[in-house]
Structure formats: C-alpha cells, structure tokens
Design a protein around this motif. Structure first.
Motif, short mmCIF file in Angstrom:
data_model
loop_
_atom_site.label_atom_id
_atom_site.label_comp_id
_atom_site.label_asym_id
_atom_site.label_seq_id
_atom_site.Cartn_x
_atom_site.Cartn_y
_atom_site.Cartn_z
N ILE A 1 35.62 32.40 41.35
CA ILE A 1 35.76 31.92 42.73
C ILE A 1 35.53 30.41 42.80
N TRP A 2 34.43 29.95 42.22
CA TRP A 2 34.07 28.54 42.39
C TRP A 2 34.96 27.61 41.59
N CYS B 1 45.81 39.10 47.89
CA CYS B 1 45.27 39.20 46.54
C CYS B 1 44.28 40.35 46.42
N LEU B 2 43.50 40.60 47.48
CA LEU B 2 42.54 41.70 47.43
C LEU B 2 43.26 43.05 47.39
N ILE B 3 44.30 43.19 48.21
CA ILE B 3 45.08 44.44 48.18
C ILE B 3 45.81 44.55 46.85
N GLY B 4 46.39 43.43 46.39
CA GLY B 4 47.13 43.44 45.13
C GLY B 4 46.26 43.76 43.94
N ALA C 1 41.94 38.71 41.22
CA ALA C 1 42.05 38.61 42.68
C ALA C 1 40.89 37.80 43.24
N TRP C 2 39.69 37.93 42.66
CA TRP C 2 38.56 37.12 43.12
C TRP C 2 38.85 35.63 42.90
N GLY C 3 39.53 35.30 41.79
CA GLY C 3 39.93 33.92 41.58
C GLY C 3 40.87 33.44 42.67
N VAL C 4 41.83 34.28 43.06
CA VAL C 4 42.77 33.92 44.12
C VAL C 4 42.04 33.81 45.46
N VAL C 5 40.99 34.60 45.65
CA VAL C 5 40.16 34.46 46.86
C VAL C 5 39.60 33.04 46.91
N GLY C 6 39.05 32.56 45.77
CA GLY C 6 38.53 31.20 45.73
C GLY C 6 39.61 30.16 45.99
#
Length: 542
Positions: A298-299, A83-86, A433-438
C-alpha cells in the motif's frame, strides 16, 4: 496460439498483457487533454475559454479547480472498488475470466464517459470506468508475474509499462492533433479520445480466449495436469530431461511445478488469511506475516504518487506554462516530455532485475528529489526575474524532463512489480489488489489536491514533492527487502522473520535457505519458524 511454446509463448503473453497496460496508460493520460478542451470545460461548468490568436488558439481558464480535480480523482474511487472485487474474483475464478470481466466494465464506462452531458453523468461514468481499470490493474501484473521466470519477472512487467507510457503518448498527441480540428472548440476534441480506449480493450478481450491460464492458479485450485502442461510449454526453451520421478518432461518445469505444489499445501493451512480484513490485520497468517506485506504494498504505491508523477502526468502543461511558455508551446513540451518518459522506461527493462528493486528506488528518489526541487527553484526565479525568462524557463523545463526520465527508469515500474511478487499464491490476486488500493488512494488524493496546490502555492508544490522523494530513501532502506531474482515460492521464507527490518529478514532468509539445501521440505522449515524465534532473537542481540 495454442501451439506456441517457450519464449514465443512468453513474449505473446507479455504482448497481450502489455495491451491492457497500454489502455491503462492511455486512460490516465487522456484526462490531461480533456481538461484543456473548451467544449468540455463549458459542458461541465468548469470555467471559460478565450481566443489568444492563431498561434495559441483557445486558452482555457478554470474557475472551478476543485470540481475539475473531483472529476479526475473520482476515477480512483472506482479503481479502489474494482481492484478489491477483482482480487477476490481473480483468486476464485481465475486470472483470464477476471480480466475479461474487467474489460466489460471498462467498455461500459468509456461509452458513458464519451456521451456525458453534465457533471453527474461524467462522475458516474468515471467511477464505472475506474472499476474496470481496478480489475485489470489487480490481475494483469499478477498473471504476468506468475507466467514469467524468476530471473526475468521484473523485466517482463517493466516492458509492459513501456507500453503503458506509450499509451500516455498516444493519448496526448491524439488530443493535441484534435485541437486543430475546426476552431478547437468541437465536441470531438474530447469525446473521441475517450471513445478511442474501447479499441485496445476489445482487442485484448478477444485475444484472451487463446491465452494460457496462470499455472500457479491452476495448481491452487487442483487442476494439476493442466498446470503442468502449461508450465512445460512456458519453460520448453530449457533442455528436456528426466526428473527424479522418472517421468519424461522438462526438468526445469517439473522442479518448478513440484515447488509450487509444496508451497500451495503449506499455504492452505493458513486459510483464515483469505479475507481482506484478515490480510490487513494479519489474522490467521501466522509466520507468513501477510499484514506486513500488505502495508509495504500500500505505502509503496502511495509514495509512488507522492514523489510527484501524478502532478507531471496530468498537469504538465500547467507546469510548463508557469515556466514562462505560451499555451501552444507548453503543450508541445508536454508531448515531448511524454516521449522522453516512454524511452526512459525501457531502461528499467535492462536494470530492474540486474540491479534489483532497492537500488532502483534509491537512485530514483535521489535524482527525482533533486530535479523537483530545482524545477521549483527556477520557476520561482522566473517569477522574480521575468527579464531572464528564456534562461530560467528553459532550466525549469529541463529539470521536469530529467525528473520524468528518472521516474520512468525507476519508480514507475518497481511499485507495480513488488506487490505481484511478495504475496503467497493463496492470496496473490488480493495482495496485488492491496497495492492498487494504495495506488488509488495516492492518485485520488493528489489529483484532487493538485489543482488547489498549484493555485494556492504555485511552484512550492514541486518543493513538497521533492522533499517526499528524500523521505522515501530511509523507508526503502529499512523496510523493503530485495525480491529480484528470487522465486515467488521463496517469498514466504523472505518474510518469515518476526522482525520487519530488512537486515533481520535477510539473515533469517539465509538461514532457512540453508535448511532447505540440507534436504528439509518447505513445510518442515516453515513449521520450525515459530520454535526458532527465540534463538533468532538471541542472534539478533548478539
């Protein structure tokens, strides 16, 4: 497809995006059946299987729950990386190309998984497959949100997540049926379901060739005429008119186009916010408050997993077995639970825009919390009073069904919609992508812990998830402003307040909207935010 326009084009985009989301659901649901395959358990050294008679077949006993959880959870390390790369790729080269690249990663990972011969091989394949899923999770919802109208954006993505749960249903019943092939110990029982995910992904990648790029991304990179053409095709169901410049076209599309162009000019002044590091700490974002939006995204996704769905999706057969049902009946109940899940998701299509995001999260948390706690309580009573197994086991199973239905109607879709709406166009793909990180952190954490938790504390695991649901209510009330029925371009105004509390953000938003209604330009309004901060504080104190 290049001739499609209006609602037909929007529905087509929705269907194509739904195909990717279908894969996402299938891929998640798949491991539940793989984990109960005797040949898989033996190949990976996770335990052993015993024959329980023709009615139950081979029943798997896991002796290495941490290893089992590690194989499942390492996938989410891949989604985090992907997700970060995407997110970077999606903002740089566009939504369509990034989704195609994600599909390539998925196919490579699926090929490696279905041919795995040992744990190390499987772990590497799971990471690669996760990277591809991370790409798609970061970009597909963004593409959908940027194409949809502001009054149907939530329903647009909620409908796609109905297909997501359909993917879970297909995975479950496919694996259930394969359990009857031969004596249930064949390799095909787990290798074929893994390979099957290649089909929808390949179809998705081919159809992308005819799909329109996000008009918002095109405006961001300066391809204005192409963006206007696509936007007019998307909004062609609105009556044609002559806009204020005298140019013939669709009035609604031209107004939206001009609004996006103005916001893009404003956001480019905050170019320092483009890196993930700067977004997380709010460096260079000024009064756009990007760091606040990152934390909310994220949360919300972490909480989505901690309200209990990660346990239900992967370990439902274990939960039903604890409720007193035999292995085969527990599998049947899990399959029916997934169908209930899919049907309930359609409720969100109707309610998510009409009732809003906050109401959905509130009533969902209340219902889920009650259902989880009662499911755990009846499971405990079942252990203490085995002579009343039919009553207590049936009650525990019923509350698992109720929990799943409420989650499908509320918490499934809203945490995925929210990050696609709240970020500026300049960093929208990275923001999602930050949401997908969470989501990756929440899923990875729980899929690693779930087998250990069920092994150590049994039904008390459900009580923990129930408590988390009730803790979510004050968090949503205080920190998550309503985004339903507001345009993507209005989000910069919604988060412009210095205060992170909802009541201050709403009051400040109303003030800025009034200034726009008086004829001021967006850039002038936002430029005046800093200078008006002191007066805002005075109003807040009063």
């Amino acid at each position: 497809m290049s001739q499609l326009s209006g609602q037909k084009l929007i529905y087509t985009v929705n269907a194509v995006a739904g195909l990717a989301i279908f894969f996402f659901g299938y891929d998640q649901g798949m491991m539940g059946g793989v984990n109960t395959s005797p040949d898989y358990v033996q190949t990976m050294g996770l335990g052993f299987s015993t024959y329980e008679g023709s009615s139950e077949g081979y029943v798997v006993t896991i002796t290495e729950p941490t290893k089992q959880g590690g194989i499942v959870s390492i996938y989410y390390l891949g989604t985090l990386i992907g997700c970060l790369i995407g997110g970077v790729t999606g903002d740089r080269i566009g939504r369509l190309k990034t989704m195609f690249i994600g599909g390539l990663w998925v196919i490579l990972g699926a090929v490696l998984q279905c041919s795995a011969q040992n744990v190390a091989w499987m772990l590497c394949a799971r990471v690669i497959n996760g990277i591809g899923t991370g790409y798609l999770n970061a970009i597909v919802p963004v593409w959908s949100a940027e194409v949809a109208t502001h009054t149907s954006r939530g329903a647009f993505i909620a409908l796609e997540f109905t297909l997501n749960i359909f993917g879970v249903v297909v995975a479950y019943w496919l694996e259930f049926g394969l359990g009857f092939v031969g004596d249930g110990r064949s390799q095909i029982r787990w290798r074929f379901p893994i390979a099957f995910q290649i089909i929808p992904v390949m179809v998705f990648m081919v159809i992308l060739y005819w799909m329109p790029e996000s008009p918002r991304w095109l405006i961001k990179v300066g391809r204005l005429e192409e963006a206007k053409t696509i936007l007019q095709r998307l909004r062609s169901h609105s009556p044609p008119s002559t806009d204020e410049t005298g140019e013939e076209g669709h009035f609604v599309a031209n107004v939206e186009f001009n609004s996006i162009v103005e916001v893009v000019k404003l956001e480019k002044k905050h170019s320092k916010m483009n890196s993930y590091w700067n977004m997380f700490w709010g460096i260079g974002s000024g009064d756009l408050h990007i760091a606040r939006r990152v934390q909310l995204s994220i949360w919300l996704q972490i909480l989505q997993e901690w309200v209990g769905i990660a346990a239900i999706t992967v370990y439902a057969p274990t939960i039903f077995a604890a409720a007193g049902y035999g292995a085969r009946k527990a599998q049947w109940l899990s399959g029916l639970n997934n169908i209930t899940y899919m049907i309930a998701t359609s409720i969100a299509v109707v309610t998510i825009d009409r009732w809003g995001r906050r109401v959905g999260l509130w009533w969902g948390a209340v219902g889920q919390g009650i259902a989880m706690i009662l499911a755990g309580a009846f499971s405990r009573l079942l252990k203490d009073h085995p002579d009343q197994a039919a009553a207590y086991g049936g009650a525990a199973a019923s509350f698992i069904f109720i929990y799943t239905a409420i989650f499908g109607a509320t918490w499934l879709t809203i945490p995925w919609v929210y990050p696609t709406e709240t970020f500026p166009l300049e960093v929208r793909a990275k923001g999602n992508a930050w949401g997908v990180v969470g989501w990756s952190i929440g899923n990875g954490w729980l899929t690693l812990l779930n087998p250990v938790m069920f092994n150590k504390i049994g039904e008390n695991t459900l009580h923990i998830f129930g408590a988390v649901n009730f803790l979510c209510i004050p968090l949503v009330w205080a920190f998550y402003p309503e985004t339903a029925n507001r345009t993507l371009e209005e989000m910069d105004l919604l988060f412009a307040s210095k205060s992170p509390f909802v009541w201050d953000e709403e009051r400040h938003f109303t003030k800025l909207k009034a200034e726009l209604a008086d004829g001021r330009h967006m850039s002038d309004v936002v430029k005046g935010i800093s200078s008006s901060s002191s007066s805002e504080d005075v109003v807040a104190k009063q």
